[in-house]
Each structure stands twice: as C-alpha cells, then as structure tokens.
Design an enzyme around this catalytic site. Structure first.
Site, short mmCIF file in Angstrom:
data_model
loop_
_atom_site.label_atom_id
_atom_site.label_comp_id
_atom_site.label_asym_id
_atom_site.label_seq_id
_atom_site.Cartn_x
_atom_site.Cartn_y
_atom_site.Cartn_z
CB CYS A 57 -0.93 0.01 1.22
SG CYS A 57 -2.11 -1.33 1.22
NE ARG A 70 -2.81 -4.43 -2.81
CZ ARG A 70 -2.28 -3.74 -1.81
NH1 ARG A 70 -2.51 -2.45 -1.71
NH2 ARG A 70 -1.50 -4.33 -0.92
C1 BEZ Z 1 0.57 -4.62 1.85
O1 BEZ Z 1 1.76 -4.84 1.78
O2 BEZ Z 1 0.09 -3.57 1.44
C2 BEZ Z 1 -0.32 -5.68 2.42
C3 BEZ Z 1 0.11 -6.98 2.40
C4 BEZ Z 1 -0.69 -7.97 2.94
C5 BEZ Z 1 -1.90 -7.64 3.53
C6 BEZ Z 1 -2.32 -6.32 3.54
C7 BEZ Z 1 -1.53 -5.33 2.98
#
Ligand code: BEZ
Length: 222
Positions: A59, A136
């Site tokens: 993110c 997402r």
């Molecule tokens: C992330 O790196 O954005 C992420 C990875 C796993 C679960 C939620 C967010």
C-alpha cells in the site's frame, strides 16, 4: 473546527455486485482533506480505490506512486479518492511518514471507513474473509457518477499507475463513441470502429475481417 459527519451510504449494505453502468452509491465521510461527499465529484472523473491497510508495504508503494503521478490524473480532470478501514488519525500518521520517508505529500483524500459501511456497499470487503481489510478495488467513475470500469487486486499485488492512467485514457477516448479501444491501446494509436452488424455488411465487405475489424481515427488524450 470542521463539522463532523458520520460515514453514511445511500444504499443498503452489504450490496456487493456493483456492475459497470451502475451509479456509484453516494456517501459522505471523513477524510484526510475534510468531510467529503461522493456526489460533490459530479462533473469530473473520479478514481475511488480501496487499500487493505495503512502502514503496509505494498500500500505504501501504491500511495507513493499515485502521489508522484497526481499531476497526470489532474491533467485528465480526474480526482483520486482512497479508502480503508483505518481511522483518520492512522491515515494522517501514515501520510506524515510517507512525506518524511519518500519526500512526497499525498494530497488526495483518504476516507476513513471504520464501520466498513462504505467498503461493504462497494464490495470492497471479501465476503467470505474473516479479515475486515478491504481488497484493492478500483472504481473508475465518470462525470455523471456512473461506474465505467473496475478492477480488483489481492492484498499481495500492487496496482500499476501507468495502467490506471491508460484505462482512464481509453475510457475518455471512447466516451464520444462509437469507437472502441483495442488491447494495449495508448493515446495516439488508432481506435476501432464499432462494427455495423448486418448480413449485407458481412457479405459485401472486401476482406474477411473488414466487416468487424476496422481502424478509425487516432484517439488522443483528453
Ligand atoms: C501490503 O503490503 O500492502 C499488504 C500486504 C498484505 C496484507 C495487507 C496489505
């Protein structure tokens, strides 16, 4: 001090199953740029997207990339609006960290959705997942408030900003119709004509594919 408004969606939740062509459910909520209402964005394009959580690696890369491309979206008259279950203060702290660490200010709003009322209305929450984090999802909403495209990526794969811009370019290029954007279309390349499907056209066409596959004007960026 700004007046606080409760997150409020004008549609019963959960109502996943939004489709291309549906009017995006209206909502009002707190965000990092103040209280906002989706309907205030009528008249311009809007990309509404959810992310699983603040302070997570993928993110963070998405927000850095989007903030770096903010002027590209602006040039296309397209606003960005992010959303997650995290609180407004979490969003603030994360944006401060991003500014300090990556030297970029995220100026587009990030909505807080702690009750998931918006996330559920948009089908951003995996229905069979115990995790309350949103996936997402990305909604491309036109100036009339209509959903024109949407994508859904898992938490462990980040979105592509160039592809978001390309999708927006393609949606805007076909908007005046009746033209189609082919695979990998990019501004400056030929668009395709909407086939005129009649048996007379099929039999009178010179080449075997001419009746359904015809290039037309070059589409430019809006
Ligand atoms: C992330 O790196 O954005 C992420 C990875 C796993 C679960 C939620 C967010």
């Amino acid at each position: 001090m700004t007046q606080m408004i409760e997150a409020n969606v004008e549609r019963e939740a959960p109502c996943a199953g939004l489709r291309i062509g549906d009017v995006a459910p209206n909502f009002s909520a707190r965000s990092t740029t103040g209280d906002i209402r989706l309907s205030d964005y009528r008249g311009r394009w809007l990309i509404l997207f959810s992310h699983p959580a603040d302070f997570t690696p993928v993110c963070t890369t998405e927000f850095v990339a989007l903030a770096q491309s903010a002027s590209e979206f602006e040039q296309r008259d397209c606003a960005l609006m992010a959303l997650s279950v995290d609180s407004l203060f979490s969003h603030f702290a994360w944006l401060r960290l991003i500014r300090d660490r990556y030297d970029i200010e995220v100026r587009f709003p990030i909505v807080e959705d702690p009750t998931l009322v918006i996330g559920r209305a948009y089908g951003m929450v995996a229905p069979n997942d115990n995790d309350s984090a949103t996936v997402r999802t990305t909604f491309f909403i036109d100036p009339h408030g209509v959903i024109r495209a949407m994508t859904c990526y898992p938490a462990n794969v980040g979105r592509s900003t160039p592809e978001m811009l390309r999708t927006l370019d393609a949606l805007q290029a076909v908007d005046d119709g009746p033209v189609l954007a082919p695979a990998n279309w990019a501004p400056g390349q030929a668009l395709l004509a909407q086939p005129d499907a009649s048996l007379d056209t099929v039999f009178s066409a010179e080449g075997q594919t001419d009746w359904f596959m015809k290039e037309t004007k070059r589409g430019s960026r809006k």
